[in-house]
Design an enzyme around this catalytic site. Structure first.
Site, short mmCIF file in Angstrom:
data_model
loop_
_atom_site.label_atom_id
_atom_site.label_comp_id
_atom_site.label_asym_id
_atom_site.label_seq_id
_atom_site.Cartn_x
_atom_site.Cartn_y
_atom_site.Cartn_z
N SER A 13 -2.23 10.44 -5.88
CA SER A 13 -0.76 10.37 -6.64
C SER A 13 -0.60 9.53 -7.83
O SER A 13 0.52 9.37 -8.01
CB SER A 13 0.53 11.29 -5.50
N LEU A 92 -9.51 -2.41 4.72
CA LEU A 92 -8.29 -4.34 4.90
C LEU A 92 -9.45 -4.92 3.85
O LEU A 92 -10.64 -4.34 3.74
CB LEU A 92 -8.60 -4.52 6.33
N HIS A 109 2.69 0.18 0.00
CA HIS A 109 2.84 0.39 1.05
C HIS A 109 4.32 0.88 0.93
O HIS A 109 5.23 0.76 0.90
CB HIS A 109 3.04 -0.62 2.05
#
Ligand code: GAR
Length: 192
Positions: A13, A92, A109
């Site tokens: 999205s 990561l 985030h």
């Protein structure tokens, strides 16, 4: 014009929001590559439909992170990418990518970092009973959702909110904030 690569592992999205902002002229950038570590991710179909090059890979088919990141760096260099934009890339970043694109990788985030890093930040915030959470965009370093913060925006969580309601509010903030921050970072990155 800044050339960006979007890294994603899921629904995409944020990829959509970035593409929309480019299409309507609010983000002056060229989206030249999507990198995806999950062959079944929805974002791959979206990128292909939009005619954007996709580099998809299965991490398990490589001996280690360094090996697949070498391939990623090659893809990025071939396309002269200025900025790497992590948008739900659930992996990561290792030293191979960090050293090649130092200061040129950003992440979004779904929490007000440093609170609730890692997976399911929205669930973590609801479980903790916090009344305010939000979205953070930051530069990427070797840590999990660490690195210098560029921008944050808060949302209020009501006691009666469902998980989906909070997620919807968070994503709505993400879809406006991320294109704005990318534009800002690209202007800084390109003026040096
Ligand atoms: C976004 O909410 C993003 O903030 C989050 O993954 C979601 C991806 O959604 N990222 C992290 O949790 C990174 N630790 P999308 O695929 O629909 O853009």
């Amino acid at each position: 014009m800044g050339r960006i690569a979007v890294f994603a592992s899921g629904a995409g999205s944020n990829f959509d929001a970035i593409e929309r902002a480019i299409a309507n002229g609010t983000l002056e950038a060229e989206l030249v590559l999507v990198v995806c570590d999950r062959p079944s991710a929805e974002v791959i179909k979206k990128a292909e439909h939009a005619g954007i090059d996709v580099f998809q890979f299965a991490p398990k088919s490589y001996p280690d992170k360094q090996a697949f990141e070498k391939d990623i760096v090659q893809q990025l260099e071939q396309r002269h990418v200025d900025l790497v934009v992590l948008a739900g890339y659930m992996r990561l970043i290792g030293s191979t990518l960090l050293e090649s694109y130092e200061g040129k990788i950003i992440n979004i985030h779904p929490s007000l970092l440093p609170a609730f890093p890692g997976k399911d930040a929205i669930g973590q915030a609801i479980d903790a009973g916090v009344k305010v959470s939000g979205v953070t965009v930051h530069y990427v370093d070797e840590g999990m959702d660490t690195g210098p913060i560029i921008a944050q925006e808060a949302i209020v969580i009501q006691d009666t909110d469902s998980y989906d309601e909070v997620k919807k509010r968070i994503q709505s903030v993400e879809h406006t904030l991320y294109p704005q921050v990318i534009s800002h970072v690209l202007k800084g990155a390109l003026s040096t």
